[in-house]
Design a protein around this motif. Structure first.
Motif, mmCIF file in Angstrom:
data_model
loop_
_atom_site.group_PDB
_atom_site.id
_atom_site.type_symbol
_atom_site.label_atom_id
_atom_site.label_comp_id
_atom_site.label_asym_id
_atom_site.label_seq_id
_atom_site.Cartn_x
_atom_site.Cartn_y
_atom_site.Cartn_z
ATOM 1 N N SER A 71 0.821 -1.221 0.000
ATOM 2 C CA SER A 71 0.000 0.000 0.000
ATOM 3 C C SER A 71 0.850 1.265 0.000
ATOM 4 O O SER A 71 0.360 2.348 -0.317
ATOM 5 N N TYR A 130 -2.447 5.084 -7.830
ATOM 6 C CA TYR A 130 -2.509 3.657 -7.521
ATOM 7 C C TYR A 130 -1.273 3.174 -6.780
ATOM 8 O O TYR A 130 -0.160 3.608 -7.068
ATOM 9 N N SER A 131 -1.514 2.270 -5.864
ATOM 10 C CA SER A 131 -0.415 1.620 -5.147
ATOM 11 C C SER A 131 -0.287 0.188 -5.653
ATOM 12 O O SER A 131 -1.175 -0.321 -6.357
ATOM 13 N N GLN A 133 -0.690 -2.303 -3.906
ATOM 14 C CA GLN A 133 -1.815 -3.030 -3.298
ATOM 15 C C GLN A 133 -3.030 -3.031 -4.228
ATOM 16 O O GLN A 133 -3.742 -4.029 -4.313
ATOM 17 N N ASP A 134 -3.269 -1.939 -4.936
ATOM 18 C CA ASP A 134 -4.390 -1.874 -5.866
ATOM 19 C C ASP A 134 -4.256 -2.890 -6.989
ATOM 20 O O ASP A 134 -5.262 -3.340 -7.560
ATOM 21 N N LYS A 137 -5.003 -6.881 -5.479
ATOM 22 C CA LYS A 137 -6.249 -7.254 -4.811
ATOM 23 C C LYS A 137 -6.905 -8.415 -5.527
ATOM 24 O O LYS A 137 -6.898 -8.517 -6.712
#
Length: 137
Positions: A71, A130-131, A133-134, A137
Motif C-alpha cells: 500500500s 494507484y499503489s 496493493q491496488d 487485490k
C-alpha cells in the motif's frame, strides 16, 4: 507513452512479491513465472533494491521480499525510478538542450512540447493514484 521492458518486468516482479508476502521469493521463481532472462531480472532486482522497493537477502535461505507494505509503493514512483528517459519526443530530452534552448525542428514557437508535457503529467498523475496493493487485490 510506452514503458520499457525493464519497467514492465519491475512492476510484474513487485506484483509477484506482493502476492507472496508470507515467504521469501527466489529470483529463479520469478524467472520461471514470467519467462524472462535471469541476467535481465538480476539487474532489475538490483535497481529495485537501490530504490528501496524490495529487500534482498543473500545466502542459502535468502530471497526477495517487498521492502515496505504494498500500500506504500506508488506505481508512479516505480515508473519514474525505472524509466531512464520519460521524454515523449527527442526535443524534450535534457541531452537535446543547447545553449540557445531546446532543439526543435518547428522552432521557438512550437507548442507541441507543452501539450506533450501536459499529457505526460496526466499519465503520471493516474499512475500516482494507484499503489501496488491496488494491483494485487
Amino acid at each position: 507513452m510506452r514503458l520499457t521492458l525493464h519497467t514492465d518486468c519491475a512492476l510484474r516482479t513487485l506484483i509477484y512479491l506482493g502476492t507472496h508476502t508470507d515467504r521469501l521469493v527466489s529470483i529463479r521463481e520469478v524467472v520461471e513465472t514470467y519467462d524472462v532472462s535471469e541476467n535481465h531480472l538480476v539487474k532489475i532486482i538490483h535497481r529495485l533494491g537501490i530504490g528501496g522497493f524490495i529487500e534482498t537477502l543473500r545466502g542459502r535461505n535468502g530471497g526477495l521480499r517487498l521492502a515496505r507494505p504494498a500500500s506504500e509503493i506508488r506505481i508512479g514512483d516505480v515508473v519514474r525510478f525505472t524509466e531512464e528517459n520519460m521524454a515523449l519526443v527527442p526535443c524534450t530530452q535534457e541531452a537535446r538542450i543547447s545553449d540557445d534552448g531546446p532543439v526543435c525542428i518547428l522552432g521557438r514557437n512550437c507548442r507541441l512540447r507543452g501539450v506533450l508535457a501536459e499529457a505526460l503529467s496526466d499519465f503520471m498523475s493516474v499512475l500516482d493514484r494507484y499503489s501496488l496493493q491496488d494491483l494485487i487485490k
